[in-house]
Design a protein around this motif. Structure first.
Motif, PDB file in Angstrom:
ATOM      1  N   PRO A 262       0.855  -1.415   0.210  1.00  0.00           N
ATOM      2  CA  PRO A 262       0.149  -0.161  -0.181  1.00  0.00           C
ATOM      3  C   PRO A 262       0.884   1.773  -0.308  1.00  0.00           C
ATOM      4  N   LYS A 263       0.519   2.535  -0.455  1.00  0.00           N
ATOM      5  CA  LYS A 263       1.655   3.943  -1.063  1.00  0.00           C
ATOM      6  C   LYS A 263       1.034   3.897   1.372  1.00  0.00           C
ATOM      7  N   PHE A 264       2.373   4.819   0.998  1.00  0.00           N
ATOM      8  CA  PHE A 264       1.960   5.223   2.606  1.00  0.00           C
ATOM      9  C   PHE A 264       0.848   6.298   3.209  1.00  0.00           C
ATOM     10  N   SER A 265       0.832   7.261   1.726  1.00  0.00           N
ATOM     11  CA  SER A 265       0.013   8.347   1.923  1.00  0.00           C
ATOM     12  C   SER A 265      -1.275   7.587   2.095  1.00  0.00           C
ATOM     13  N   ASP A 266      -2.048   6.563   1.798  1.00  0.00           N
ATOM     14  CA  ASP A 266      -2.857   5.663   1.701  1.00  0.00           C
ATOM     15  C   ASP A 266      -2.356   5.233   3.995  1.00  0.00           C
ATOM     16  N   ILE A 267      -1.486   4.925   3.268  1.00  0.00           N
ATOM     17  CA  ILE A 267      -1.524   4.150   5.138  1.00  0.00           C
ATOM     18  C   ILE A 267      -1.528   5.286   6.497  1.00  0.00           C
ATOM     19  N   THR A 268      -0.936   6.945   5.847  1.00  0.00           N
ATOM     20  CA  THR A 268      -1.324   7.582   6.878  1.00  0.00           C
ATOM     21  C   THR A 268      -2.445   7.997   7.310  1.00  0.00           C
ATOM     22  N   THR A 273      -7.837   1.122   7.400  1.00  0.00           N
ATOM     23  CA  THR A 273      -8.231   0.225   6.797  1.00  0.00           C
ATOM     24  C   THR A 273      -7.628  -0.715   5.413  1.00  0.00           C
ATOM     25  N   ALA A 274      -6.134   0.398   5.732  1.00  0.00           N
ATOM     26  CA  ALA A 274      -5.167   0.274   4.905  1.00  0.00           C
ATOM     27  C   ALA A 274      -4.815  -1.085   4.939  1.00  0.00           C
ATOM     28  N   LYS A 275      -4.845  -1.591   2.874  1.00  0.00           N
ATOM     29  CA  LYS A 275      -4.169  -2.734   3.569  1.00  0.00           C
ATOM     30  C   LYS A 275      -2.751  -3.493   4.219  1.00  0.00           C
ATOM     31  N   VAL A 276      -3.242  -4.372   5.288  1.00  0.00           N
ATOM     32  CA  VAL A 276      -1.055  -5.031   5.968  1.00  0.00           C
ATOM     33  C   VAL A 276      -1.274  -6.052   4.915  1.00  0.00           C
ATOM     34  N   PRO A 277       0.021  -5.651   4.384  1.00  0.00           N
ATOM     35  CA  PRO A 277       1.034  -7.269   3.646  1.00  0.00           C
ATOM     36  C   PRO A 277       0.619  -8.059   4.495  1.00  0.00           C
ATOM     37  N   GLU A 278       0.135  -9.093   3.902  1.00  0.00           N
ATOM     38  CA  GLU A 278      -0.258 -10.691   4.460  1.00  0.00           C
ATOM     39  C   GLU A 278       1.888 -11.365   4.501  1.00  0.00           C
ATOM     40  N   SER A 279       2.757 -11.042   3.550  1.00  0.00           N
ATOM     41  CA  SER A 279       3.719 -11.629   3.672  1.00  0.00           C
ATOM     42  C   SER A 279       4.873 -11.136   4.544  1.00  0.00           C
ATOM     43  N   MET A 303       1.564   4.946  13.236  1.00  0.00           N
ATOM     44  CA  MET A 303       1.998   3.820  14.489  1.00  0.00           C
ATOM     45  C   MET A 303       0.466   2.999  14.585  1.00  0.00           C
ATOM     46  N   GLN A 304      -0.206   3.819  14.739  1.00  0.00           N
ATOM     47  CA  GLN A 304      -1.934   3.113  14.978  1.00  0.00           C
ATOM     48  C   GLN A 304      -2.018   2.319  13.766  1.00  0.00           C
ATOM     49  N   TYR A 305      -1.292   1.953  12.620  1.00  0.00           N
ATOM     50  CA  TYR A 305      -1.380   1.323  11.198  1.00  0.00           C
ATOM     51  C   TYR A 305      -0.504   0.225  11.662  1.00  0.00           C
ATOM     52  N   LEU A 306       0.906   0.390  12.584  1.00  0.00           N
ATOM     53  CA  LEU A 306       1.849  -0.745  13.313  1.00  0.00           C
ATOM     54  C   LEU A 306       1.515  -1.532  13.318  1.00  0.00           C
ATOM     55  N   THR A 307       0.612  -1.198  14.463  1.00  0.00           N
ATOM     56  CA  THR A 307       0.155  -2.462  15.886  1.00  0.00           C
ATOM     57  C   THR A 307      -0.594  -3.410  14.799  1.00  0.00           C
ATOM     58  N   ARG A 308      -0.858  -3.005  13.551  1.00  0.00           N
ATOM     59  CA  ARG A 308      -2.118  -4.069  12.793  1.00  0.00           C
ATOM     60  C   ARG A 308      -1.237  -5.217  11.999  1.00  0.00           C
ATOM     61  N   LEU A 309       0.328  -4.490  12.591  1.00  0.00           N
ATOM     62  CA  LEU A 309       1.278  -6.087  12.040  1.00  0.00           C
ATOM     63  C   LEU A 309       2.057  -6.618  12.656  1.00  0.00           C
ATOM     64  N   PRO A 310       2.654  -7.696  12.576  1.00  0.00           N
ATOM     65  CA  PRO A 310       2.969  -8.711  13.216  1.00  0.00           C
ATOM     66  C   PRO A 310       4.074  -8.088  14.824  1.00  0.00           C
ATOM     67  N   ARG A 311       4.517  -8.227  15.888  1.00  0.00           N
ATOM     68  CA  ARG A 311       4.896  -7.666  15.946  1.00  0.00           C
ATOM     69  C   ARG A 311       6.577  -7.692  16.396  1.00  0.00           C
ATOM     70  N   GLU A 312       7.699  -8.883  15.779  1.00  0.00           N
ATOM     71  CA  GLU A 312       8.748  -8.432  15.679  1.00  0.00           C
ATOM     72  C   GLU A 312       8.883  -7.358  13.953  1.00  0.00           C
ATOM     73  N   VAL A 313       7.801  -7.166  13.657  1.00  0.00           N
ATOM     74  CA  VAL A 313       7.580  -6.433  12.335  1.00  0.00           C
ATOM     75  C   VAL A 313       8.050  -4.781  13.237  1.00  0.00           C
ATOM     76  N   GLN A 314       7.273  -4.866  14.146  1.00  0.00           N
ATOM     77  CA  GLN A 314       6.657  -3.299  15.435  1.00  0.00           C
ATOM     78  C   GLN A 314       8.265  -3.428  15.829  1.00  0.00           C
ATOM     79  N   PHE A 315       8.754  -4.096  16.388  1.00  0.00           N
ATOM     80  CA  PHE A 315       9.805  -4.180  16.597  1.00  0.00           C
ATOM     81  C   PHE A 315      11.407  -3.137  15.701  1.00  0.00           C
ATOM     82  N   LEU A 316      10.899  -4.117  14.629  1.00  0.00           N
ATOM     83  CA  LEU A 316      11.920  -3.683  14.120  1.00  0.00           C
ATOM     84  C   LEU A 316      12.068  -2.305  13.369  1.00  0.00           C
ATOM     85  N   PHE A 317      10.625  -1.266  13.058  1.00  0.00           N
ATOM     86  CA  PHE A 317      10.097  -0.478  12.932  1.00  0.00           C
ATOM     87  C   PHE A 317      11.101   0.218  14.283  1.00  0.00           C
TER      88      PHE A 317
END
Length: 347
Positions: A262-268, A273-279, A303-317
């Motif tokens: 997804p585009k960064f502008s759509d995420i923010t 509701t912005a798409k979350v990558p499955e991979s 950061m609101q969007y980030l919480t929808r991603l896997p926890r290890e990816v959150q910590f990577l950010f």
């Protein structure tokens, strides 16, 4: 095992002790030795003078001037200043023997002919490892005038910290994160290099047209940023000629998932509701790219969007954001402080 310093440590050592000691740093090709000059100038506030010793002839150092009844040798303007300067003698091990000999007084006394650099000036040099097979040689009497150190090749974490602050493409950063052995050093494999099975790194006993180094990764990043103008075959050929065939083929998967993000502008704009990558691979590309893009206006929503991603990816950010130029922006945002509080148990 040879003791060594990192590039950051080498720059700090030169900045604090370079006025009294001359340091020559040897290291593998392409690891960033030539980038040390701005590190030292930023730390000291001095003007930097970059000198490519491999390109020098004796006449480039000083030339005779007719003063009437006698001849006086005048130094090249690159050594002349009214204020202290930092002189970097890059590739000094590749300099012609007469040039090396002429530079000995600069290494020991900060002097070219009869001209002395201003008090407080710093002189340091870089050269490749003799085992690289690139013709770098510094004689014993020259080594005795300096402090000779080995600079270690940056590992993946060290390179990522640099990459995030130097606008490298998220696809290349994610690839390095997933393939950290791409930045291994052949020096870590002893003398049995004929059996070295890492397809990415430089091996001095083999003929290699291209291989992975911090420098070639940066070049690959520049190519990838312009991939929209290239067809697939041209892109892969260009990458293969930059980082080697194995690395180029492995990067294809990262480029494919990047184009589906997804585009960064759509995420923010719509973090819920912005798409979350499955991979998981795609998520890594997304967050490493976002580290370089967040600002005061977008960090809370991201950061609101980030919480929808896997926890290890959150910590990577979080880890890489705190190493980036945007660290102050991220650390003081409400979204990040709330996330940090919610995840403090995992630290």
């Amino acid at each position: 095992m040879t003791t060594s310093v990192t590039l950051k440590e080498a720059g700090l050592l030169t900045a604090v002790s370079g006025q009294t000691n001359t340091f020559i740093f040897q290291g593998e090709a392409g690891i960033g030795k030539s980038s040390m000059l701005p590190v030292v100038t930023d730390a000291t506030g001095y003007e930097g003078r970059y000198i490519d010793c491999a390109m020098l002839d004796l006449g480039d150092l000083q030339m005779p001037s007719n003063q009437g009844e006698y001849i006086q040798f005048l130094p090249n303007k690159m050594f002349v200043s009214d204020e202290p300067i930092v002189v970097m003698l890059d590739e000094i091990g590749k300099a012609m023997r007469p040039v090396q000999n002429a530079l000995l007084t600069l290494l020991l006394e900060h002097r070219i002919g009869n001209y002395h650099l201003p008090d407080g000036s710093i002189v340091f040099g870089t050269t490749n490892m003799a085992t690289d097979g690139l013709g770098d040689v510094l004689q014993a009497h020259a080594r005795n005038r300096v402090t000779f150190l080995t600079v270690s090749k940056p590992d993946s974490d060290q390179w990522l910290e640099w990459a995030i602050n130097n606008d490298m493409s998220p696809e290349v950063m994610a690839w390095v994160k997933e393939y950290p052995h791409c930045l291994e050093s052949y020096l870590d494999h002893g003398d049995n290099l004929s059996n070295l099975d890492n397809p990415y790194i430089f091996n001095p006993v083999k003929q290699m047209a291209a291989f992975v180094t911090p420098r070639s990764l940066a070049h690959a990043s520049h190519i990838i940023k312009h991939r929209e103008a290239l067809n697939d075959s041209t892109l892969i050929a260009a990458l293969a000629g930059t980082v080697g065939e194995s690395a180029a083929r492995d990067m294809e998967a990262f480029l494919a998932v990047a184009d589906s993000l997804p585009k960064f502008s759509d995420i923010t704009k719509d973090p819920d509701t912005a798409k979350v990558p499955e991979s998981p691979l795609a998520a890594v590309v997304l967050v490493l790219g976002s580290v370089t893009r967040v600002d005061r206006k977008t960090i809370d929503n991201f950061m609101q969007y980030l919480t929808r991603l896997p926890r290890e990816v959150q910590f990577l950010f979080a880890t890489n954001a705190m190493r980036s130029k945007a660290a102050a922006v991220v650390a003081t945002s409400k979204g990040f402080t709330r996330w940090a509080a919610d995840n403090s148990w995992a630290v």
